[in-house]
Design a protein around this motif. Structure first.
Motif, PDB file in Angstrom:
ATOM      1  N   ASP A  95       0.808  -1.225   0.000  1.00 19.91           N
ATOM      2  CA  ASP A  95       0.000   0.000   0.000  1.00 19.91           C
ATOM      3  C   ASP A  95       0.836   1.268   0.000  1.00 19.91           C
ATOM      4  O   ASP A  95       0.356   2.329  -0.350  1.00 19.91           O
ATOM      5  CB  ASP A  95      -0.934   0.015   1.216  1.00 19.91           C
ATOM      6  CG  ASP A  95      -1.952  -1.108   1.126  1.00 19.91           C
ATOM      7  OD1 ASP A  95      -2.340  -1.429  -0.010  1.00 19.91           O
ATOM      8  OD2 ASP A  95      -2.338  -1.669   2.171  1.00 19.91           O
ATOM      9  N   ASP A  96       2.118   1.159   0.427  1.00 21.19           N
ATOM     10  CA  ASP A  96       2.922   2.384   0.537  1.00 21.19           C
ATOM     11  C   ASP A  96       3.568   2.779  -0.791  1.00 21.19           C
ATOM     12  O   ASP A  96       4.367   3.701  -0.842  1.00 21.19           O
ATOM     13  CB  ASP A  96       3.997   2.220   1.615  1.00 21.19           C
ATOM     14  CG  ASP A  96       4.974   1.084   1.286  1.00 21.19           C
ATOM     15  OD1 ASP A  96       4.786   0.433   0.230  1.00 21.19           O
ATOM     16  OD2 ASP A  96       5.907   0.870   2.079  1.00 21.19           O
ATOM     17  N   GLY A  97       3.235   2.037  -1.867  1.00 27.97           N
ATOM     18  CA  GLY A  97       3.818   2.385  -3.168  1.00 27.97           C
ATOM     19  C   GLY A  97       5.280   2.009  -3.261  1.00 27.97           C
ATOM     20  O   GLY A  97       5.984   2.429  -4.166  1.00 27.97           O
ATOM     21  N   SER A  98       5.775   1.204  -2.321  1.00 31.68           N
ATOM     22  CA  SER A  98       7.185   0.812  -2.315  1.00 31.68           C
ATOM     23  C   SER A  98       7.548   0.092  -3.602  1.00 31.68           C
ATOM     24  O   SER A  98       6.774  -0.699  -4.128  1.00 31.68           O
ATOM     25  CB  SER A  98       7.434  -0.115  -1.126  1.00 31.68           C
ATOM     26  OG  SER A  98       8.624  -0.832  -1.323  1.00 31.68           O
ATOM     27  N   LEU A  99       8.745   0.370  -4.107  1.00 29.56           N
ATOM     28  CA  LEU A  99       9.190  -0.284  -5.339  1.00 29.56           C
ATOM     29  C   LEU A  99      10.020  -1.528  -5.041  1.00 29.56           C
ATOM     30  O   LEU A  99      10.535  -2.158  -5.937  1.00 29.56           O
ATOM     31  CB  LEU A  99      10.006   0.703  -6.174  1.00 29.56           C
ATOM     32  CG  LEU A  99       9.240   1.935  -6.639  1.00 29.56           C
ATOM     33  CD1 LEU A  99      10.125   2.809  -7.509  1.00 29.56           C
ATOM     34  CD2 LEU A  99       7.987   1.553  -7.391  1.00 29.56           C
ATOM     35  N   LYS A 100      10.159  -1.880  -3.739  1.00 29.32           N
ATOM     36  CA  LYS A 100      11.011  -3.016  -3.386  1.00 29.32           C
ATOM     37  C   LYS A 100      10.214  -4.308  -3.497  1.00 29.32           C
ATOM     38  O   LYS A 100       9.992  -5.013  -2.522  1.00 29.32           O
ATOM     39  CB  LYS A 100      11.581  -2.827  -1.980  1.00 29.32           C
ATOM     40  CG  LYS A 100      12.491  -1.602  -1.883  1.00 29.32           C
ATOM     41  CD  LYS A 100      12.964  -1.379  -0.464  1.00 29.32           C
ATOM     42  CE  LYS A 100      13.825  -0.129  -0.362  1.00 29.32           C
ATOM     43  NZ  LYS A 100      14.238   0.147   1.016  1.00 29.32           N
ATOM     44  N   ARG A 101       9.726  -4.559  -4.705  1.00 22.61           N
ATOM     45  CA  ARG A 101       8.912  -5.747  -4.923  1.00 22.61           C
ATOM     46  C   ARG A 101       9.327  -6.410  -6.218  1.00 22.61           C
ATOM     47  O   ARG A 101       9.883  -5.784  -7.107  1.00 22.61           O
ATOM     48  CB  ARG A 101       7.423  -5.347  -4.980  1.00 22.61           C
ATOM     49  CG  ARG A 101       6.883  -4.887  -3.656  1.00 22.61           C
ATOM     50  CD  ARG A 101       5.456  -4.399  -3.817  1.00 22.61           C
ATOM     51  NE  ARG A 101       5.401  -3.055  -4.353  1.00 22.61           N
ATOM     52  CZ  ARG A 101       4.495  -2.649  -5.214  1.00 22.61           C
ATOM     53  NH1 ARG A 101       3.585  -3.474  -5.643  1.00 22.61           N
ATOM     54  NH2 ARG A 101       4.488  -1.407  -5.640  1.00 22.61           N
ATOM     55  N   GLN A 102       9.004  -7.687  -6.307  1.00 21.12           N
ATOM     56  CA  GLN A 102       9.359  -8.462  -7.480  1.00 21.12           C
ATOM     57  C   GLN A 102       8.668  -7.933  -8.737  1.00 21.12           C
ATOM     58  O   GLN A 102       7.494  -7.598  -8.709  1.00 21.12           O
ATOM     59  CB  GLN A 102       8.924  -9.909  -7.228  1.00 21.12           C
ATOM     60  CG  GLN A 102       9.065 -10.826  -8.405  1.00 21.12           C
ATOM     61  CD  GLN A 102       8.682 -12.229  -8.024  1.00 21.12           C
ATOM     62  OE1 GLN A 102       9.377 -12.877  -7.262  1.00 21.12           O
ATOM     63  NE2 GLN A 102       7.551 -12.688  -8.539  1.00 21.12           N
ATOM     64  N   ARG A 103       9.412  -7.879  -9.827  1.00 16.97           N
ATOM     65  CA  ARG A 103       8.833  -7.458 -11.105  1.00 16.97           C
ATOM     66  C   ARG A 103       8.418  -8.689 -11.903  1.00 16.97           C
ATOM     67  O   ARG A 103       9.119  -9.702 -11.890  1.00 16.97           O
ATOM     68  CB  ARG A 103       9.878  -6.700 -11.942  1.00 16.97           C
ATOM     69  CG  ARG A 103      10.309  -5.360 -11.367  1.00 16.97           C
ATOM     70  CD  ARG A 103      11.445  -4.811 -12.233  1.00 16.97           C
ATOM     71  NE  ARG A 103      12.024  -3.597 -11.695  1.00 16.97           N
ATOM     72  CZ  ARG A 103      11.746  -2.368 -12.127  1.00 16.97           C
ATOM     73  NH1 ARG A 103      10.853  -2.198 -13.072  1.00 16.97           N
ATOM     74  NH2 ARG A 103      12.349  -1.315 -11.606  1.00 16.97           N
ATOM     75  N   ASN A 104       7.295  -8.585 -12.607  1.00 13.90           N
ATOM     76  CA  ASN A 104       6.871  -9.625 -13.546  1.00 13.90           C
ATOM     77  C   ASN A 104       7.014  -9.054 -14.945  1.00 13.90           C
ATOM     78  O   ASN A 104       6.238  -8.203 -15.347  1.00 13.90           O
ATOM     79  CB  ASN A 104       5.414 -10.023 -13.274  1.00 13.90           C
ATOM     80  CG  ASN A 104       5.263 -10.622 -11.891  1.00 13.90           C
ATOM     81  OD1 ASN A 104       5.913 -11.604 -11.561  1.00 13.90           O
ATOM     82  ND2 ASN A 104       4.418 -10.018 -11.064  1.00 13.90           N
ATOM     83  N   TYR A 105       8.028  -9.529 -15.663  1.00  8.99           N
ATOM     84  CA  TYR A 105       8.388  -8.891 -16.934  1.00  8.99           C
ATOM     85  C   TYR A 105       7.418  -9.207 -18.066  1.00  8.99           C
ATOM     86  O   TYR A 105       7.297  -8.448 -19.005  1.00  8.99           O
ATOM     87  CB  TYR A 105       9.787  -9.336 -17.361  1.00  8.99           C
ATOM     88  CG  TYR A 105      10.858  -8.963 -16.369  1.00  8.99           C
ATOM     89  CD1 TYR A 105      10.978  -7.647 -15.916  1.00  8.99           C
ATOM     90  CD2 TYR A 105      11.743  -9.916 -15.881  1.00  8.99           C
ATOM     91  CE1 TYR A 105      11.952  -7.292 -15.010  1.00  8.99           C
ATOM     92  CE2 TYR A 105      12.725  -9.575 -14.969  1.00  8.99           C
ATOM     93  CZ  TYR A 105      12.822  -8.265 -14.537  1.00  8.99           C
ATOM     94  OH  TYR A 105      13.788  -7.920 -13.642  1.00  8.99           O
ATOM     95  N   THR A 106       6.787 -10.371 -17.999  1.00  4.96           N
ATOM     96  CA  THR A 106       5.884 -10.771 -19.080  1.00  4.96           C
ATOM     97  C   THR A 106       4.558 -11.240 -18.481  1.00  4.96           C
ATOM     98  O   THR A 106       4.453 -11.482 -17.276  1.00  4.96           O
ATOM     99  CB  THR A 106       6.474 -11.931 -19.912  1.00  4.96           C
ATOM    100  OG1 THR A 106       6.563 -13.080 -19.073  1.00  4.96           O
ATOM    101  CG2 THR A 106       7.852 -11.596 -20.468  1.00  4.96           C
TER     102      THR A 106
END
Length: 474
Positions: free
Chosen positions: A93-104
């Protein structure tokens, strides 16, 4: 368009070797913004499906046609909204970018829904790409024949017997060209290909729009009716409506490439914010464009609206402009075929290499001298690639020869992937990602949305398959 494989999660960005700025996952810093996002979506959405829209409006009539397009615009926006939240996981909820990316798209399905539904996703994605290759073969052949016919009508008069002969020769020529192009390494990743595709698709769609508008003004009246094209029996009308809905479904959704577009965006602001603004702009622009092409085409020709606006010979002059528009379609589809098919080729190469690691047929490459090329230059020939890719192109060409029905094939393709890829998987992923509990108001609304779209997709699929079978047997 950025294509990375697998999902990664690193805590911080930084500077890599050579002073290159890195994002939080160790990849080179992304630079995409709202306008590059908008351009990528438009490139993905506007294709040969736009040419069938005036035919679709003709089947549905002056009320049903525009309403159907607006409904699909809303569904496409909602689907894109749900999916754009699934680029990073799990939610925070805090908009943190420290999360896993899903590229596709498949990465996102694997992360949120597990391996079984990833297989389902893969099946429909590759089926869609294979089907699109067949549709592109049919479309290119009709465009090449239209160029020949336009020149014939211009030189011999509009009543000349220029329509004789089928599209078979042109399909075989297109297949031969694709067999050669499919052996060029990394052809699909050439940056110019996407730019050419974007320019070409905009050019021919705009020419179609302009010709429809000019013809309407020339007629001095708006043709068409509220009920659309009359059919001799009620069931025939129902099937035609289903095909028209399938064609509109083919023209709209871009869920398959949405996350790959989102992966090109820089942050802050969070990628999902930029993506949502891009979705709004792209859906508005596309809907305006589609309504204009579909409605002006119907206004110009009424119930006689051709299945393909630029090849159905509603327009005879200016013949050079029709030639140019059709040449643009051919150039777009030559590259477009590879942009879809190379993803299947890459999948096949990896799967076969993993399955047969010791096979020389699969893994060994041979240096082949190319006549006329510099002495130092040779082509790296892999037998498995040569055989698989040639067989693939031969199969798409063969099926196009067997079922050369532009509108019906587009309808089948649009309908078969519409619910699973554009509705079901985004809804399920959003529920997992946002922790939406069963039987809450949001969950019930999303499931109801999914069920309605399933019914519409099934109706369009059955009607389009009926159209293909009827034409084949008739």
């Amino acid at each position: 368009m950025a294509q990375h494989h697998g999902s990664h999660s690193l805590e911080v960005g930084g500077v890599g070797a050579g002073g290159v700025e890195l994002d939080d996952d160790g990849h080179a810093a992304r630079t995409g913004n709202l306008w590059t996002c908008f351009a990528h979506i438009i490139t993905a959405v506007i294709g040969c499906g736009v040419l069938a829209l005036s035919w679709s409006v003709a089947q549905l009539g002056w009320v049903g046609g525009p309403v159907a397009m607006l409904c699909f615009a809303f569904v496409t926006y909602l689907s894109a909204f749900l999916l754009s939240h699934c680029y990073r996981s799990p939610a925070s909820d805090d908009g943190s970018l420290k999360r896993q990316r899903n590229y596709t798209y498949m990465d996102a399905v694997r992360t949120h829904l597990g391996e079984k539904r990833t297989w389902l996703c893969g099946l429909f994605q590759y089926l869609n790409m294979y089907g699109t290759a067949i549709a592109y073969t049919i479309t290119t052949a009709t465009c090449l024949r239209a160029i020949v016919r336009a020149n014939c009508y211009h030189s011999q008069g509009h009543s000349a017997p220029c329509g004789a002969g089928g599209d078979h020769l042109y399909m075989l020529l297109f297949g031969a060209a694709q067999a050669v192009l499919s052996l060029i390494p990394n052809f699909h990743s050439m940056a110019w290909l996407s730019a050419v595709a974007a320019v070409m698709s905009f050019t021919y769609a705009t020419i179609g729009l302009g010709l429809g508008l000019a013809k309407t003004i020339e007629n001095g009246a708006i043709k068409g009716s509220v009920a659309g094209v009359p059919m001799s029996t009620a069931p025939q009308k129902v099937w035609r409506v289903a095909q028209a809905i399938g064609d509109i479904a083919f023209a709209y959704p871009y869920t398959i490439v949405l996350l790959e577009i989102q992966d090109t965006l820089k942050s802050p602001p969070p990628e999902s914010e930029t993506m949502q603004k891009g979705n709004v702009l792209a859906v508005l622009a596309t809907t305006f464009f589609y309504l204009a092409v579909g409605c002006f085409g119907y206004a110009a020709f009424g119930n006689a609206a051709p299945g393909n606006l630029l090849t159905g010979f509603g327009f005879y002059e200016p013949y050079w402009l029709i030639d140019f528009a059709n040449a643009c379609i051919v150039l777009h589809l030559l590259g477009g075929y590879q942009m879809f098919s190379q993803q299947i080729f890459t999948f096949a190469d990896r799967s076969l290499a993993a399955r047969f690691p010791n096979s020389a047929f699969v893994n060994k490459s041979y240096a082949v001298k190319v006549p006329g090329a510099p002495a130092s230059w040779s082509y790296s020939l892999n037998l498995q690639r040569l055989c698989f890719r040639t067989a693939y192109v031969a199969s798409t060409t063969g099926l196009a020869l067997l079922f050369p029905y532009f509108n019906e094939v587009l309808g089948v393709l649009g309908a078969v992937v519409f619910w699973p890829l554009a509705i079901y998987l985004p809804v399920e992923m959003y529920c997992v990602q946002r922790g939406v509990l069963p039987w809450t108001r949001t969950w019930v609304a999303l499931q109801a949305f999914s069920v309605v779209c399933f019914v519409v997709g099934t109706f369009a699929f059955v009607g389009s398959v009926e159209g293909v079978i009827r034409k084949r047997l008739g």
